[in-house]
Motif scaffolding. Structure first.
Motif, short mmCIF file in Angstrom:
data_model
loop_
_atom_site.label_atom_id
_atom_site.label_comp_id
_atom_site.label_asym_id
_atom_site.label_seq_id
_atom_site.Cartn_x
_atom_site.Cartn_y
_atom_site.Cartn_z
N GLY A 59 0.82 -1.22 0.00
CA GLY A 59 0.00 0.00 0.00
C GLY A 59 0.85 1.25 0.00
O GLY A 59 0.56 2.22 -0.71
N ALA A 60 1.92 1.23 0.78
CA ALA A 60 2.82 2.39 0.83
C ALA A 60 3.52 2.58 -0.51
O ALA A 60 3.70 3.72 -0.97
CB ALA A 60 3.84 2.21 1.95
N ALA A 61 3.90 1.48 -1.16
CA ALA A 61 4.52 1.58 -2.48
C ALA A 61 3.56 2.22 -3.48
O ALA A 61 3.97 3.03 -4.32
CB ALA A 61 4.97 0.21 -2.96
N ALA A 62 2.28 1.88 -3.38
CA ALA A 62 1.28 2.48 -4.26
C ALA A 62 1.15 3.98 -4.00
O ALA A 62 1.00 4.76 -4.95
CB ALA A 62 -0.07 1.79 -4.07
N VAL A 63 1.24 4.38 -2.75
CA VAL A 63 1.19 5.81 -2.41
C VAL A 63 2.39 6.53 -3.03
O VAL A 63 2.25 7.61 -3.61
CB VAL A 63 1.15 6.01 -0.88
CG1 VAL A 63 1.33 7.47 -0.52
CG2 VAL A 63 -0.16 5.48 -0.32
N VAL A 64 3.58 5.94 -2.92
CA VAL A 64 4.78 6.56 -3.50
C VAL A 64 4.60 6.70 -5.02
O VAL A 64 4.91 7.75 -5.59
CB VAL A 64 6.05 5.75 -3.17
CG1 VAL A 64 7.25 6.27 -3.94
CG2 VAL A 64 6.32 5.78 -1.67
N ARG A 65 4.07 5.67 -5.66
CA ARG A 65 3.85 5.74 -7.11
C ARG A 65 2.84 6.86 -7.46
O ARG A 65 3.01 7.56 -8.46
CB ARG A 65 3.36 4.40 -7.64
CG ARG A 65 4.47 3.38 -7.79
CD ARG A 65 3.95 2.06 -8.36
NE ARG A 65 4.97 1.16 -8.79
CZ ARG A 65 5.82 0.47 -8.03
NH1 ARG A 65 5.79 0.64 -6.72
NH2 ARG A 65 6.70 -0.35 -8.54
N ALA A 66 1.81 7.02 -6.65
CA ALA A 66 0.83 8.08 -6.90
C ALA A 66 1.46 9.46 -6.75
O ALA A 66 1.23 10.35 -7.58
CB ALA A 66 -0.36 7.93 -5.96
N ILE A 67 2.27 9.62 -5.72
CA ILE A 67 2.96 10.91 -5.51
C ILE A 67 3.94 11.17 -6.66
O ILE A 67 4.06 12.30 -7.14
CB ILE A 67 3.67 10.93 -4.14
CG1 ILE A 67 2.64 10.90 -3.00
CG2 ILE A 67 4.61 12.12 -4.02
CD1 ILE A 67 1.76 12.13 -2.89
N LEU A 68 4.63 10.12 -7.13
CA LEU A 68 5.52 10.27 -8.28
C LEU A 68 4.75 10.71 -9.53
O LEU A 68 5.26 11.49 -10.33
CB LEU A 68 6.28 8.98 -8.55
CG LEU A 68 7.49 8.74 -7.68
CD1 LEU A 68 7.99 7.32 -7.83
CD2 LEU A 68 8.60 9.74 -8.02
N THR A 69 3.53 10.25 -9.67
CA THR A 69 2.69 10.71 -10.78
C THR A 69 2.48 12.21 -10.68
O THR A 69 2.56 12.94 -11.68
CB THR A 69 1.34 9.96 -10.80
OG1 THR A 69 1.61 8.57 -11.00
CG2 THR A 69 0.43 10.48 -11.89
N GLY A 70 2.22 12.69 -9.48
CA GLY A 70 2.08 14.14 -9.27
C GLY A 70 3.35 14.88 -9.64
O GLY A 70 3.30 15.93 -10.29
N PHE A 71 4.51 14.35 -9.24
CA PHE A 71 5.77 14.99 -9.61
C PHE A 71 5.99 14.98 -11.12
O PHE A 71 6.50 15.95 -11.69
CB PHE A 71 6.95 14.33 -8.89
CG PHE A 71 7.13 14.79 -7.47
CD1 PHE A 71 7.37 16.12 -7.17
CD2 PHE A 71 7.08 13.88 -6.42
CE1 PHE A 71 7.54 16.55 -5.87
CE2 PHE A 71 7.26 14.29 -5.11
CZ PHE A 71 7.50 15.64 -4.83
N ARG A 72 5.61 13.89 -11.78
CA ARG A 72 5.76 13.83 -13.24
C ARG A 72 4.87 14.87 -13.93
O ARG A 72 5.27 15.51 -14.91
CB ARG A 72 5.45 12.43 -13.75
CG ARG A 72 6.54 11.45 -13.45
CD ARG A 72 6.29 10.08 -14.11
NE ARG A 72 7.27 9.15 -13.64
CZ ARG A 72 7.06 8.20 -12.73
NH1 ARG A 72 5.86 8.05 -12.19
NH2 ARG A 72 8.03 7.39 -12.35
N LEU A 73 3.66 15.04 -13.43
CA LEU A 73 2.77 16.07 -13.97
C LEU A 73 3.36 17.46 -13.77
O LEU A 73 3.30 18.32 -14.65
CB LEU A 73 1.39 15.97 -13.33
CG LEU A 73 0.57 14.74 -13.69
CD1 LEU A 73 -0.64 14.62 -12.78
CD2 LEU A 73 0.16 14.78 -15.16
N LEU A 74 3.96 17.68 -12.60
CA LEU A 74 4.60 18.95 -12.30
C LEU A 74 5.79 19.18 -13.24
O LEU A 74 5.99 20.28 -13.75
CB LEU A 74 5.05 18.96 -10.83
CG LEU A 74 5.44 20.29 -10.23
CD1 LEU A 74 4.30 21.29 -10.31
CD2 LEU A 74 5.87 20.09 -8.79
#
Length: 105
Positions: A75-90
């Motif tokens: 679950g934590a790995a999925a959260v990191v991946r979601a946050i990385l998606t935000g950084f990629r959009l940024l």
């Protein structure tokens, strides 16, 4: 420039360092504010999760989040991946101010 480095291996690690520098005046940099919000969200979420060998560090212009990658940390790995998606959009919006690098060996 804000630089994001991350690793998915025996440990999952994400480091955010530097200031974006997308605005002329301090306190008006939307890119830096977005990077900070993504970082704070990840730090608090990981802090609240029961993970092994957690490491969370924060200073001005720096955040580091790490934990042992186990079956229980999916679950934590999925959260990191979601946050990385935000950084990629940024990064897409501010390519001169945000860099992302995967550091897996």
């Amino acid at each position: 420039m804000t630089k994001i480095t991350y690793t998915f291996g025996k440990r999952i690690e994400l480091t955010v360092s530097g200031h974006a520098g997308a605005a002329d005046a301090n306190g008006t940099d939307l890119c830096c504010a977005a990077a900070s919000m993504l970082s704070f969200t990840l730090m608090q979420t990981i802090k609240d999760m029961p993970l092994r060998d957690k490491k969370i560090c924060y200073a001005d212009g720096y955040a580091h989040i790490g934990f042992k990658n186990t079956v229980g940390s999916l679950g934590a790995a999925a959260v990191v991946r979601a946050i990385l998606t935000g950084f990629r959009l940024l990064k897409e919006e501010y390519p001169d101010n945000v860099g992302i690098e995967r550091c897996d060996s």
